[in-house]
Structure formats: structure tokens, C-alpha cells
Design a protein around this motif. Structure first.
Motif, PDB file in Angstrom:
ATOM      1  N   GLU A  41       8.800  25.144   4.869  1.00  0.00           N
ATOM      2  CA  GLU A  41       8.991  25.525   3.466  1.00  0.00           C
ATOM      3  C   GLU A  41       7.670  25.491   2.696  1.00  0.00           C
ATOM      4  OE1 GLU A  41      11.052  23.592  -0.538  1.00  0.00           O
ATOM      5  OE2 GLU A  41      11.898  23.108   1.437  1.00  0.00           O
ATOM      6  N   HIS A  42       6.881  24.448   2.904  1.00  0.00           N
ATOM      7  CA  HIS A  42       5.675  24.262   2.100  1.00  0.00           C
ATOM      8  C   HIS A  42       4.427  24.931   2.690  1.00  0.00           C
ATOM      9  CE1 HIS A  42       7.879  21.741  -0.553  1.00  0.00           C
ATOM     10  NE2 HIS A  42       8.045  20.770   0.307  1.00  0.00           N
ATOM     11  N   THR A  98       1.717  25.303  -7.014  1.00  0.00           N
ATOM     12  CA  THR A  98       2.665  24.255  -6.630  1.00  0.00           C
ATOM     13  C   THR A  98       2.577  23.985  -5.139  1.00  0.00           C
ATOM     14  OG1 THR A  98       4.188  24.829  -8.415  1.00  0.00           O
ATOM     15  CG2 THR A  98       5.112  23.636  -6.552  1.00  0.00           C
ATOM     16  N   SER A  99       2.552  25.048  -4.342  1.00  0.00           N
ATOM     17  CA  SER A  99       2.521  24.891  -2.882  1.00  0.00           C
ATOM     18  C   SER A  99       1.252  24.196  -2.413  1.00  0.00           C
ATOM     19  CB  SER A  99       2.650  26.258  -2.204  1.00  0.00           C
ATOM     20  OG  SER A  99       3.900  26.840  -2.470  1.00  0.00           O
ATOM     21  N   SER A 100       0.102  24.569  -2.986  1.00  0.00           N
ATOM     22  CA  SER A 100      -1.155  23.966  -2.527  1.00  0.00           C
ATOM     23  C   SER A 100      -1.214  22.475  -2.876  1.00  0.00           C
ATOM     24  CB  SER A 100      -2.368  24.703  -3.102  1.00  0.00           C
ATOM     25  OG  SER A 100      -2.494  24.500  -4.499  1.00  0.00           O
ATOM     26  N   ARG A 103       1.051  20.698  -0.381  1.00  0.00           N
ATOM     27  CA  ARG A 103       0.355  20.636   0.916  1.00  0.00           C
ATOM     28  C   ARG A 103      -0.745  19.575   0.898  1.00  0.00           C
ATOM     29  NH1 ARG A 103       0.850  26.373   0.616  1.00  0.00           N
ATOM     30  NH2 ARG A 103      -1.307  26.572  -0.092  1.00  0.00           N
ATOM     31  N   GLY A 144       8.710  18.651  -5.458  1.00  0.00           N
ATOM     32  CA  GLY A 144       8.287  18.876  -4.083  1.00  0.00           C
ATOM     33  C   GLY A 144       7.847  17.598  -3.398  1.00  0.00           C
TER      34      GLY A 144
END
Length: 237
Positions: A41-42, A98-100, A103, A144
Motif C-alpha cells: 500500500e505504501h 503523505t506516502s513519502s 515510507r 498512516g
């Protein structure tokens, strides 16, 4: 997914999940499955099955990593627990997604898990939030991170310490109550007052001495996040 899953395996990964669940094989297996679901997902299907490192799965996250929102103290406490520092005052929404950021959190947690004592005894989350503004609070990143901690990443979250909370923290806490499990909420400790009072509280109640805490809250450990990143990059980590 299953084919690519079999092509990649981190060394000793099963032991991390077993230790996290106190060697309950059923719970460890469930966490392992959720871990890979969250990882895909991420990181996306192209990077999820690569090694979590600055040159591989986290390639492209350099600017986010350099912000230092999420970092790791260079020492474990006397019980072998790693201390993760979260400083939301360093959020700059022009320099991350958001994703970075999620991660980056995964990268820092995996770095902590390289220490066997942390696998056995857990991790401490320290929120150094005094300098933050309400506008810097990122709900999606928080969701997240909480989702990654809750039954996915193989970490025992021993405690979540919030130090010198600003007046708006009650708004943030109301949100956390919606996304956190009761088990995690019970592990939140809020520390107010001057540095001397906070340090005394850490040592007396939680066994964490001044020399294991960062200078930003009155401790004696200098947090040099950029040197840590450079060392890991130079080492291929």
C-alpha cells in the motif's frame, strides 16, 4: 503478489514477528500478512519487494528524509529499547507527500529493528511537539503511521511520550482517539512543566536517564539526523 513475494525475503524476518507477538505463531502470522499488505500500500507494487534502504525501496524519498520529522536517537535506553523522535515542527508540506513521509517512518523503524535488543524489548515513540503549529499537523500521515504500528510493523510500542504539548494538542488527541486502538491509547504519556521536572519524571517513572534523551527536551544526547542519514547512505543501508 504471491510470486513476487517469494522472490524477496529479508534475513531473519520471521523472528522479528515472533518476538513482537511473544512467540504466538498465529498472531505473528497475521501480523506478517498485514505487514506485506501495508508495505504494498505504501511503497507500491514496484518498490514493495525491494530492500528497504536509501538506495532501493526508499530511493526518491531523500528530501522527505532530510526534513528530520522522524528520526532515531543513536542510543538505546538501559532496557535496550530504541527511541524514535517525532518533531512535527519540521513538517514542510512543499517537500513531502503523505506516502513519502510514511515510507520514511517505515525506514526509520526498520533501522531500529536492526538492533536485536529493540526486537526483544520494543521501541519508545517520543513526540517533541512544543515548537509545532496546528497548521503543521498532518492527519493523513498520522493515520498512516498509526495503521502501520497497529498489527503490521513488527515492533512493540512500549510507550508514546508527548513532551511539552502545545495548547492545541487536545484537538490532535481527539483525532488520535478515533484512529488508535485502546491498547495504544493507554500507552500515551503526556509530560508538561520545565525540563528539570520532565527529566525527573522520565527517570523516576520510566527508567530513562538524561543521557538517553535529546537536548531539545533537556537531555544530553545531541541528535544529528543528517550525519546519521549520511552514514547509512555511505554504508549502503
Amino acid at each position: 503478489m504471491s510470486l513476487r513475494f517469494t522472490q524477496y525475503s529479508e534475513p531473519h524476518s520471521s523472528s522479528k514477528f515472533l518476538r513482537c507477538e511473544v512467540f504466538n505463531a498465529d498472531l505473528a502470522a497475521k501480523r506478517y500478512v498485514k505487514y506485506w499488505d501495508k508495505r504494498v500500500e505504501h511503497f507500491g507494487p514496484e518498490k514493495a519487494f525491494k530492500k528497504i534502504s536509501l538506495s532501493d525501496a526508499n530511493a526518491g524519498d531523500e528530501e522527505t528524509m532530510d526534513l528530520g520529522v522522524i528520526s532515531l536517537l543513536g542510543k538505546q535506553d538501559d532496557q535496550g529499547r530504541s527511541i524514535l523522535i517525532y518533531d512535527p515542527s519540521k513538517y514542510d508540506k512543499s517537500k513531502y507527500t503523505t506516502s513519502s513521509m510514511i515510507r520514511t517512518f517505515w525506514y526509520v523503524v526498520h533501522s531500529a529493528l536492526e538492533v536485536e535488543e529493540t526486537q526483544k524489548h520494543g521501541m519508545i515513540f517520543l513526540g517533541d511537539v512544543y515548537r509545532a503549529k496546528l497548521s503543521q499537523f498532518d492527519r493523513e500521515v498520522s493515520k498512516g503511521i498509526v495503521g502501520s504500528i497497529s498489527g503490521a510493523l513488527p515492533i512493540r510500542m512500549s510507550a508514546i511520550h508527548i513532551v511539552h504539548p502545545p495548547t492545541f494538542f487536545r484537538i490532535v488527541f481527539a483525532f488520535l482517539k478515533l484512529v488508535m486502538s485502546k491498547r495504544l491509547l493507554k500507552r500515551i504519556y503526556v509530560h508538561s512543566g520545565d525540563d528539570q521536572k520532565v527529566l525527573a519524571e522520565f527517570e523516576a517513572k520510566f527508567g530513562i536517564a538524561k543521557d538517553k534523551l535529546p537536548t531539545t527536551i533537556g537531555g544530553s544526547l545531541v541528535l544529528d539526523h543528517h550525519s546519521w542519514i549520511k552514514m547509512r547512505r555511505d554504508s549502503g543501508l
